[in-house]
Write a protein that holds these residues in place. Structure first.
Motif, PDB file in Angstrom:
ATOM      1  N   UNK A 155       5.946 -39.742  47.463  1.00  0.00           N
ATOM      2  CA  UNK A 155       5.461 -39.831  48.847  1.00  0.00           C
ATOM      3  C   UNK A 155       5.348 -41.303  49.270  1.00  0.00           C
ATOM      4  N   UNK A 156       4.883 -42.146  48.365  1.00  0.00           N
ATOM      5  CA  UNK A 156       4.788 -43.578  48.689  1.00  0.00           C
ATOM      6  C   UNK A 156       6.152 -44.179  48.975  1.00  0.00           C
ATOM      7  N   UNK A 157       7.143 -43.814  48.164  1.00  0.00           N
ATOM      8  CA  UNK A 157       8.502 -44.341  48.385  1.00  0.00           C
ATOM      9  C   UNK A 157       8.997 -43.924  49.767  1.00  0.00           C
ATOM     10  N   UNK A 158       8.747 -42.648  50.106  1.00  0.00           N
ATOM     11  CA  UNK A 158       9.194 -42.155  51.424  1.00  0.00           C
ATOM     12  C   UNK A 158       8.468 -42.866  52.551  1.00  0.00           C
ATOM     13  N   UNK A 160       7.184 -45.750  52.601  1.00  0.00           N
ATOM     14  CA  UNK A 160       7.559 -47.167  52.682  1.00  0.00           C
ATOM     15  C   UNK A 160       9.060 -47.347  52.926  1.00  0.00           C
ATOM     16  N   UNK A 161       9.761 -46.219  52.986  1.00  0.00           N
ATOM     17  CA  UNK A 161      11.198 -46.263  53.210  1.00  0.00           C
ATOM     18  C   UNK A 161      11.924 -47.095  52.153  1.00  0.00           C
ATOM     19  N   UNK A 162      11.488 -46.937  50.908  1.00  0.00           N
ATOM     20  CA  UNK A 162      12.142 -47.626  49.782  1.00  0.00           C
ATOM     21  C   UNK A 162      13.016 -46.586  49.081  1.00  0.00           C
ATOM     22  N   UNK A 163      14.319 -46.845  49.085  1.00  0.00           N
ATOM     23  CA  UNK A 163      15.255 -45.797  48.658  1.00  0.00           C
ATOM     24  C   UNK A 163      15.937 -46.070  47.318  1.00  0.00           C
ATOM     25  N   UNK A 164      15.615 -47.191  46.683  1.00  0.00           N
ATOM     26  CA  UNK A 164      16.302 -47.507  45.418  1.00  0.00           C
ATOM     27  C   UNK A 164      15.426 -47.255  44.190  1.00  0.00           C
ATOM     28  N   UNK A 165      14.563 -46.243  44.266  1.00  0.00           N
ATOM     29  CA  UNK A 165      13.789 -45.828  43.086  1.00  0.00           C
ATOM     30  C   UNK A 165      14.096 -44.362  42.802  1.00  0.00           C
ATOM     31  N   UNK A 166      14.423 -44.088  41.524  1.00  0.00           N
ATOM     32  CA  UNK A 166      14.663 -42.713  41.074  1.00  0.00           C
ATOM     33  C   UNK A 166      13.446 -42.283  40.272  1.00  0.00           C
ATOM     34  N   UNK A 167      12.802 -41.190  40.658  1.00  0.00           N
ATOM     35  CA  UNK A 167      11.597 -40.754  39.952  1.00  0.00           C
ATOM     36  C   UNK A 167      11.935 -39.617  38.993  1.00  0.00           C
ATOM     37  N   UNK A 168      11.351 -39.671  37.809  1.00  0.00           N
ATOM     38  CA  UNK A 168      11.612 -38.625  36.799  1.00  0.00           C
ATOM     39  C   UNK A 168      10.348 -38.267  36.062  1.00  0.00           C
ATOM     40  N   UNK A 169      10.186 -36.965  35.810  1.00  0.00           N
ATOM     41  CA  UNK A 169       9.087 -36.510  34.968  1.00  0.00           C
ATOM     42  C   UNK A 169       9.488 -36.781  33.521  1.00  0.00           C
TER      43      UNK A 169
END
Ligand code: GLN
Length: 285
Positions: A155-158, A160-169
């Motif tokens: 949600x924070x990435x969205x 802040x409109x930061x699109x170059x992070x890939x999140x993984x469990x």
């Protein structure tokens, strides 16, 4: 009662609990939160009467704070490295100390190189998002073992409109398969399980899994150092935040694992807070 008077009462109550400049700031922040206004509005409307329902809501916020609940959880946000981050009790509250780790990571990521970066135990996403924002050409992978924390980070990435992070469990490296990285950074749990600080300040309210790492506080750091070699490119860097008294032990662990060029960096309070080293050899899993 007008805004000014209500703030005075709250500030006096909070001053029993935090120092006087924090009391003033917190009284203002909580009233801004109750009124959904910014600081300029509050100052411009000092003499306005406060509606009864807003006053009641404000008193409820002040009592939560007096009960020890962290201001960041009440407001639901915390600023970190210039980023406004959503925080909830599912996430550690980002600390200014961790900005040392951001600076160190940025120092190891050239502006013009396509590096792969890994943030282990991302929580709110603070570290990954700060790096990604300042190095838009790199891809940052951010992992966490908690899906609830990961949801906040996404949600924070969205927001802040930061699109170059890939999140993984992923429980540390568990879901990473054979991926390799040039820089791996982590603010892992590092507090000793019987540390008295766990009963103080914001800590009792934060997720214990983000704070405590075994008897000497080094369980997570040992795990990371033992496994990290399989995920680092040759000449890759590992950067670790740790406790104020753990720098020498972390350096020893890095040294034993074959790291070179080990250095320590200080936090804002002048404590050795981050240790980094370079891994020269490659190993296959
Ligand atoms: N730096 C935090 C504290 O001492 C702990 C954060 C962590 O364990 N990574 O309050």
């Amino acid at each position: 009662m007008n805004v000014h008077a209500v703030l005075q009462v709250a500030q006096t109550a909070l001053a029993e609990f935090v120092n006087s400049s924090e009391a003033k700031l917190e009284a203002q922040l909580l009233l801004q939160h109750a009124l959904k206004v910014n600081r300029a509005w509050l100052i411009a409307h000092e003499n306005d009467a406060l509606q009864a329902n807003i006053h009641a809501a404000y008193r409820a916020l002040i009592s939560r704070r007096l009960n020890g609940e962290p201001i960041a959880y009440i407001l639901g946000v915390r600023e970190f490295y210039g980023l406004q981050l959503k925080v909830t009790p599912d996430t550690l509250i980002p600390r200014p100390d961790t900005e040392t780790l951001v600076e160190a990571a940025l120092g190891n990521i050239p502006q013009n190189k396509i590096f792969c970066i890994l943030d282990l135990g991302t929580g709110t996403g603070a570290l990954a998002l700060a790096i990604a924002k300042h190095r838009p050409h790199v891809t940052v992978t951010a992992v966490d073992a908690s899906q609830a924390a990961l949801n906040i980070a996404i949600e924070n990435a969205q927001n802040l409109n930061i699109n170059n992070v890939k999140f993984m469990l992923s429980d540390w490296f568990s879901a990473l398969k054979n991926q390799k990285f040039d820089v791996i950074a982590s603010n892992p749990p590092y507090i000793e399980q019987n540390d008295v600080h766990l009963k103080q300040g914001d800590l009792p309210w934060e997720p214990i899994s983000a704070l405590v790492a075994g008897q000497d506080g080094l369980d997570a750091i040992r795990h990371i150092i033992q496994h990290v070699q399989y995920y680092l490119n040759p000449h890759g860097w590992l950067l670790l935040e740790h406790g104020y008294n753990q720098a020498a032990r972390v350096a020893d662990l890095l040294n034993q694992a074959g790291f070179v060029e080990i250095i320590h960096l200080q936090d804002l309070a002048g404590m050795q807070r981050v240790t980094l080293g370079c891994y020269v050899v490659t190993n296959q899993p």
